[in-house]
Write a protein that holds these residues in place. Structure first.
Motif, PDB file in Angstrom:
ATOM      1  N   TYR A  76       0.999  -1.121  -0.097  1.00  0.00           N
ATOM      2  CA  TYR A  76      -0.097  -0.117   0.176  1.00  0.00           C
ATOM      3  C   TYR A  76       0.806   1.224  -0.073  1.00  0.00           C
ATOM      4  CZ  TYR A  76      -4.233  -3.118   1.414  1.00  0.00           C
ATOM      5  OH  TYR A  76      -4.918  -3.969   1.334  1.00  0.00           O
ATOM      6  N   GLU A 125      -0.378   7.140   1.369  1.00  0.00           N
ATOM      7  CA  GLU A 125      -1.985   7.664   1.461  1.00  0.00           C
ATOM      8  C   GLU A 125      -3.062   6.697   1.585  1.00  0.00           C
ATOM      9  OE1 GLU A 125       0.337   8.145  -1.003  1.00  0.00           O
ATOM     10  OE2 GLU A 125       0.743  10.357  -0.695  1.00  0.00           O
ATOM     11  N   ARG A 126      -2.674   5.436   1.046  1.00  0.00           N
ATOM     12  CA  ARG A 126      -3.701   4.313   1.236  1.00  0.00           C
ATOM     13  C   ARG A 126      -3.711   3.822   2.711  1.00  0.00           C
ATOM     14  NH1 ARG A 126      -8.465   2.211   0.667  1.00  0.00           N
ATOM     15  NH2 ARG A 126      -8.577  -0.293   0.511  1.00  0.00           N
ATOM     16  N   GLU A 129      -2.882   5.343   5.298  1.00  0.00           N
ATOM     17  CA  GLU A 129      -3.768   6.623   6.219  1.00  0.00           C
ATOM     18  C   GLU A 129      -5.004   6.422   5.818  1.00  0.00           C
ATOM     19  OE1 GLU A 129      -1.987  10.195   4.913  1.00  0.00           O
ATOM     20  OE2 GLU A 129      -0.043  10.075   5.754  1.00  0.00           O
ATOM     21  N   SER A 130      -5.365   6.317   4.947  1.00  0.00           N
ATOM     22  CA  SER A 130      -7.034   6.121   4.798  1.00  0.00           C
ATOM     23  C   SER A 130      -7.346   4.705   5.593  1.00  0.00           C
ATOM     24  CB  SER A 130      -7.336   5.999   3.067  1.00  0.00           C
ATOM     25  OG  SER A 130      -8.642   5.738   2.923  1.00  0.00           O
ATOM     26  N   GLN A 172      -7.871   5.542   9.248  1.00  0.00           N
ATOM     27  CA  GLN A 172      -8.745   6.302   9.794  1.00  0.00           C
ATOM     28  C   GLN A 172      -9.978   5.638   9.523  1.00  0.00           C
ATOM     29  OE1 GLN A 172      -8.604  10.501   8.208  1.00  0.00           O
ATOM     30  NE2 GLN A 172      -6.316  10.439   8.025  1.00  0.00           N
ATOM     31  N   VAL A 173     -10.279   4.916   8.444  1.00  0.00           N
ATOM     32  CA  VAL A 173     -11.727   4.239   8.207  1.00  0.00           C
ATOM     33  C   VAL A 173     -11.792   3.194   9.596  1.00  0.00           C
ATOM     34  CG1 VAL A 173     -12.871   2.414   7.039  1.00  0.00           C
ATOM     35  CG2 VAL A 173     -11.785   4.688   5.994  1.00  0.00           C
ATOM     36  N   GLU A 193     -14.901  11.639  14.043  1.00  0.00           N
ATOM     37  CA  GLU A 193     -13.870  12.383  13.349  1.00  0.00           C
ATOM     38  C   GLU A 193     -13.218  13.126  14.235  1.00  0.00           C
ATOM     39  OE1 GLU A 193     -17.109  12.508  12.337  1.00  0.00           O
ATOM     40  OE2 GLU A 193     -17.354  11.593  10.420  1.00  0.00           O
TER      41      GLU A 193
END
Length: 330
Positions: A10, A13-14, A16-17, A20-21, A35
């Motif tokens: 990954y 950026e992937r 980190e996404s 967070q999800v 959030e």
């Protein structure tokens, strides 16, 4: 991710996404604005006096509404595949210690305490400990509430409606013969030497069983069936470690080597309690301590799930990303 599948690569950026999800899904259980909780996660690791800490504990639920409430996490944790022992759960409880001021505040919230023990409330947990550690159920219980053995029965009865379970592990404090007979899955409970079954067991000869496996494990054991339950006295030596002596009560006939290997996994839930409580050691108010224990439970779940999904992590192996690094990704 199921074991044996190639680990994907990954981008930053992937990663980190994904981080967070996973955190957002967990935090939805305790906040209408998850959030904001995720955004505040890094600052909470830097101390207990920052503005985000004050904001979050004020945002959190009051102690009175948390006590007696059960939080469930199986939507995320129940989808991690199986390990070599299948899906293994452990059940345990730990008290959150408070000072005299915290005791008075709890009494004003209508929560009964035992002052001389300096304990506020119990944090009871049913954790998936294999293939990855992840809290499935967490309950903040009054010290004078439901007995440990009934919590074991009721929580497992609920979990198996949502998650396929192969074994449940519990310490001696959860031992109750009637509860053990009623359990819907295979259960291994640490025994007590004073029990009638173990007194009979001690008169039997040890049977030796040298296991020709990679970890060079040696097992000697006694086994007894009594009133529909099975009693085991096991001497267990793995590699060059010191000999370990286990006594077990189970509701199924098992292999002594497998029982000892399974019970070693129970340490995962002890480690989870130790880490979460260490992070809130300096927090004085019981209201804040309870909320932050739940907060760190959620972060710990998200962290372990991230390692499992992205890197195929299996307990008790080496984690691919540290807790601090995971928080930075948020």
């Amino acid at each position: 991710m199921i074991e044996g599948v190639q680990v994907p690569v990954y981008s930053q950026e992937r990663l980190e996404s994904l981080a967070q999800v996973m955190a957002l899904e967990q935090f939805k259980l305790i906040s209408p604005n998850p959030e904001k909780l995720v955004q505040a996660a890094p600052s909470l690791l830097q101390g207990n006096r920052g503005k985000d800490y004050v904001y979050l504990t004020r945002l959190g639920e009051g102690l009175g509404s948390l006590v007696g409430k059960t939080f469930t996490f199986w939507d995320q944790c129940g989808k991690v595949g199986k390990g070599k022992f299948g899906t293994v759960l452990a059940v345990d409880e730990s008290g959150l210690t408070v000072g005299e001021k915290g005791e008075l505040e709890a009494l004003r919230d209508g929560v009964g305490l035992i002052p001389w023990r300096r304990k506020g409330v119990k944090a009871r947990s049913v954790d998936l400990v294999h293939p990855v550690r992840c809290s499935l159920m967490l309950q903040f219980a009054d010290l004078r509430g439901e007995s440990p053995s009934l919590f074991l029965l009721h929580s497992v009865q609920e979990v198996v409606k949502h998650v396929e379970v192969d074994y449940v592990l519990a310490d001696a404090g959860f031992l109750n013969f009637q509860v053990l007979r009623e359990m819907p899955v295979k259960v291994v409970v640490r025994g007590k030497s004073g029990l009638k079954g173990f007194q009979q067991l001690s008169s039997l000869r040890l049977q030796e069983s040298v296991r020709k496996v990679e970890d060079r494990t040696y097992v000697a054991y006694r086994e007894l069936e009594l009133d529909g339950l099975y009693y085991y006295d096991v001497v267990y030596v793995k590699d060059k470690e010191r000999p370990r002596h286990f006594t077990f009560v189970t509701n199924f006939k098992g292999d002594p080597y497998t029982l000892a290997e399974l019970y070693r996994l129970r340490w995962q839930i002890e480690e989870g309690f130790k880490v979460k409580k260490a992070r809130i050691e300096l927090v004085r108010k019981l209201r804040n301590k309870v909320f932050l224990f739940l907060y760190y439970t959620i972060l710990d779940n998200a962290w372990n799930l991230f390692n499992r999904v992205v890197f195929g992590y299996v307990t008790p192996g080496k984690k691919f990303i540290s807790f601090d690094s995971f928080i930075k990704l948020l």
